[in-house]
Every structure is written in structure tokens, then in C-alpha cells.
Scaffold this active site. Structure first.
Site, PDB file in Angstrom:
ATOM      1  N   SER A 154       0.859  -1.189   0.000  1.00  0.00           N
ATOM      2  CA  SER A 154       0.000   0.000   0.000  1.00  0.00           C
ATOM      3  C   SER A 154       0.895   1.238   0.000  1.00  0.00           C
ATOM      4  O   SER A 154       1.695   1.397  -0.913  1.00  0.00           O
ATOM      5  CB  SER A 154      -0.964  -0.041   1.192  1.00  0.00           C
ATOM      6  N   HIS A 204      -2.774  -1.004  -3.351  1.00  0.00           N
ATOM      7  CA  HIS A 204      -3.958  -0.154  -3.180  1.00  0.00           C
ATOM      8  C   HIS A 204      -3.832   1.070  -4.084  1.00  0.00           C
ATOM      9  O   HIS A 204      -2.953   1.901  -3.886  1.00  0.00           O
ATOM     10  CB  HIS A 204      -4.096   0.303  -1.721  1.00  0.00           C
ATOM     11  N   ASP A 221      -4.422  -4.692   6.043  1.00  0.00           N
ATOM     12  CA  ASP A 221      -4.843  -5.541   4.929  1.00  0.00           C
ATOM     13  C   ASP A 221      -3.718  -6.523   4.592  1.00  0.00           C
ATOM     14  O   ASP A 221      -2.571  -6.119   4.416  1.00  0.00           O
ATOM     15  CB  ASP A 221      -5.174  -4.670   3.707  1.00  0.00           C
TER      16      ASP A 221
END
Length: 356
Positions: free
Chosen positions: A169, A195, A291
Site C-alpha cells: 500500500s 492499493h 490488509d
């Protein structure tokens, strides 16, 4: 005693965006806008006066290009910068370049209904500012002056069944580039969730494809997963590993976001645990949040071997930290050694295909 608020300086040529960003940021208990500037020349003076913790910077502005300003800033006074980008092809290409130059992350302006769109982004913008305020800032890369080329890693004799499954991310665009560039042309397939919004992943894949020895592309639904390719989850789509007979295939879906993300790292990791098992090497790189932590544990339980980026080389040590805490990680490795460790681990598997 309350902690000091995060001081933010907003730089944007649009008075509306400056006003909305101020409204969003000042609505948070732990941050405040200490100033706004309509262009980089004004911003330069305000940075000296106000010493902000985080700068939000429009990528396209008059008087001085946002990229030129960012490049100078990261060379002369490195600080956390959050880019504010338009949802256009040109905007996505400029944003990719900004991340290369050292910006921590970016947020997108909605195409229509800017006020409602930006207000919907309140949590995202606030989270990204918090992450940026704690981020380890990279200085702008120096122009190549005899810098050594990325060493070519040789692939051990491998079964085509092997897979590298990767999630990242905040800070991930540069970390993924650093991971992919040393891979040999016959590397096992790499499936990646970074992401990123729709549109930006295409620019990201194209940029990497021009730099890497493997082929880098956006994943397409139903396509066969092949050695020598890296498949990036398209923005706004979950990517899963699936089986079609003896072959691995990419599966895309528009199911609900997981951990507030679509694509989600957990979704990819869960599918790799189910369909890849012992054939998988899992990698989790720099990123905000958690995540991928649960999915990495499931991959480990299914027989995968997992590596996490270490704190000293992460822009944000969120996702790797959570994955380590959850118990899914075998090795914690600095980014500059990650590709080598993955290839060394693959070499221990030998040549025999492992069907699942």
C-alpha cells in the site's frame, strides 16, 4: 497533555479544493491546516515560515509545475508530501512520477461533484495524512552518475507451478519496482495487489513494464497466469488466484471492498492459500493498515513461505508489522535483499512440480 496536532500546508491552484481540504482536515481532532498556497512559489515561502509536518500538493499548477517543485523540495528539504491528482490518464502518469520522486502517497479529485466527492473521501484523506506524518521520507533519487545497474538474478531451475504473491500500500509503488526489477525473464509469475484507484494501475503497470525484464501488465479476468509475467490488480477490482484445470488463472470481481479496499490484499492472499498452497512465496511490503495480515497467516497455514519488508526500509511499517504480529511471516527482510531472498527460497524447492 494532548499531543501536538499534525500541521498541514495545502498547495492547490483551485480555491475550492483549498477550502474543502481545509474543511476536511480541520474536522479531525489530531490535525490542522496551518496555511494554504495557490502555487509552489507561495508555498516555498510558507514552508520556511510554518514548518508544516505534511504538504498536500496538486500535481498540475501554474507558475511552477508540481513535479518540478516536488523534485526540488525532496532534494533541498525532504518532507512528507501527499499528492492531490485528477482522475485522468495524464494525472495518473504524473502521479506515478511524483511517487518516484519521493511523494509518500496520493489522493484523487473526483471528476464530477468535487465538493460531495471530496467530502466522501474524508476518512481516506485523514488516514493518508496521518500515515504521511509518520512516514519515512525518501529523498529524490539522484540522476544516474555511474550508479550500478540492478544486478541480474538468475532463475534456478523451477517448476512453472511456483508463484510469488505480493501485497503493498503506502510507499508500495517504488517498493514493488525495486522488487520486480532484478527478477529474471523466466521468473515465476507474480500476482500483485497495490492499493490504487482505477486508471492509475494501468499507468503503474506500463511504467514498470518499461523498466523490468519480466512483462508487467494489469491482470485481465480469466487470463492464464504464466511465468515471466507480473499481474497487477486493476484499481477497483479484487484479484484472486484461481484454477482452470491444470492451469492457474486470474479472477477479477467487483465484490464489496474488504478492509475498506478494492483491490484487497487479503482477498488475493486467501485465494493463494486455497489454490496455491506450497507453491506460493508470499511477500508483504510497505503499507498503512492491516490488509493482508489475516491472509498471510492463511497462506502460511496452507504451506506457503512468507516474507515481510523490515521496518527500516518501509515508508510505513503498518501492513508488514500487522502480518508479523498475526504470525504469518517466516522472514523479515530489508527491501534491497527481498528479491534475492525470494529467489534463494525458490531454489530450495528444486525442479519437481508440486500440484495442489
Amino acid at each position: 497533555m494532548t499531543a501536538a496536532k499534525i500541521k498541514v500546508l495545502c498547495v492547490d491552484d483551485s480555491a475550492l479544493i483549498r477550502s474543502l481540504m481545509t474543511e476536511i482536515i480541520n474536522s479531525q481532532p489530531d490535525m490542522e491546516v496551518v496555511g494554504t498556497a495557490p502555487d509552489p512559489l507561495v508555498a516555498r515561502e510558507m514552508i520556511k515560515q510554518l514548518n508544516p509536518d505534511v504538504l498536500t500538493l496538486d500535481v498540475e499548477m501554474p507558475r511552477m509545475d508540481g513535479l518540478d517543485f516536488l523534485e526540488r523540495l525532496m532534494r533541498l528539504r525532504p518532507m512528507p508530501v501527499l499528492m492531490v491528482s485528477s482522475l485522468t490518464e495524464r494525472g495518473s502518469e504524473i502521479t506515478m512520477r511524483a511517487l518516484e520522486l519521493g511523494a509518500v502517497d496520493f489522493v484523487t479529485k473526483p471528476k464530477l461533484g468535487i465538493r460531495d466527492g471530496l467530502m466522501e473521501y474524508t476518512d481516506t484523506i485523514a488516514d493518508k495524512i496521518r500515515a504521511a506524518s509518520r512516514a519515512r521520507v525518501r529523498q529524490a533519487p539522484q540522476a544516474a552518475s555511474g550508479t550500478p545497474a540492478t544486478p541480474m538474478l538468475r532463475s534456478p531451475l523451477l517448476s512453472t507451478e511456483k508463484l510469488i504473491i505480493l501485497g503493498a500500500s503506502t510507499g508500495g509503488t517504488e517498493a514493488i519496482k525495486d522488487f520486480l526489477m532484478p527478477l529474471p525473464p523466466d521468473s515465476p509469475a507474480v500476482l500483485i495487489v497495490q492499493h490504487m484507484p482505477a486508471g492509475f494501475t494501468r499507468s503503474f503497470a506500463q511504467r514498470l513494464d518499461g523498466l523490468c525484464r519480466i512483462t508487467v501488465k494489469e491482470a485481465e479476468h480469466g487470463e492464464r497466469v504464466l511465468p515471466g509475467y507480473a499481474y497487477i490488480a486493476p484499481g477497483d477490482s479484487h484479484l484472486r488466484l484461481a484454477r482452470s484445470g491444470a492451469n492457474y488463472v486470474a479472477h477479477l470481481s467487483q465484490e464489496a471492498p474488504v478492509n475498506r479496499h478494492r483491490p484487497s490484499v487479503d482477498v488475493l492472499f486467501d485465494s493463494a492459500a486455497e489454490h496455491g498452497g506450497k507453491n506460493v512465496i508470499g511477500v508483504i511490503l510497505t503499507g498503512m493498515g492491516k490488509d493482508g495480515a489475516k491472509g498471510m497467516l492463511r497462506m502460511r497455514e496452507a504451506g506457503a513461505y512468507n516474507l515481510a519488508q523490515d521496518e527500516s526500509t518501509c515508508i510505513v511499517f503498518g501492513m508488514p508489522k500487522e502480518a508479523i504480529a498475526a504470525g504469518g511471516v517466516h522472514e523479515v527482510v530489508p527491501l534491497h535483499s527481498m528479491t534475492q531472498r525470494v529467489m534463494a527460497r525458490l531454489a530450495t524447492y528444486g525442479t519437481r512440480a508440486q500440484r495442489v
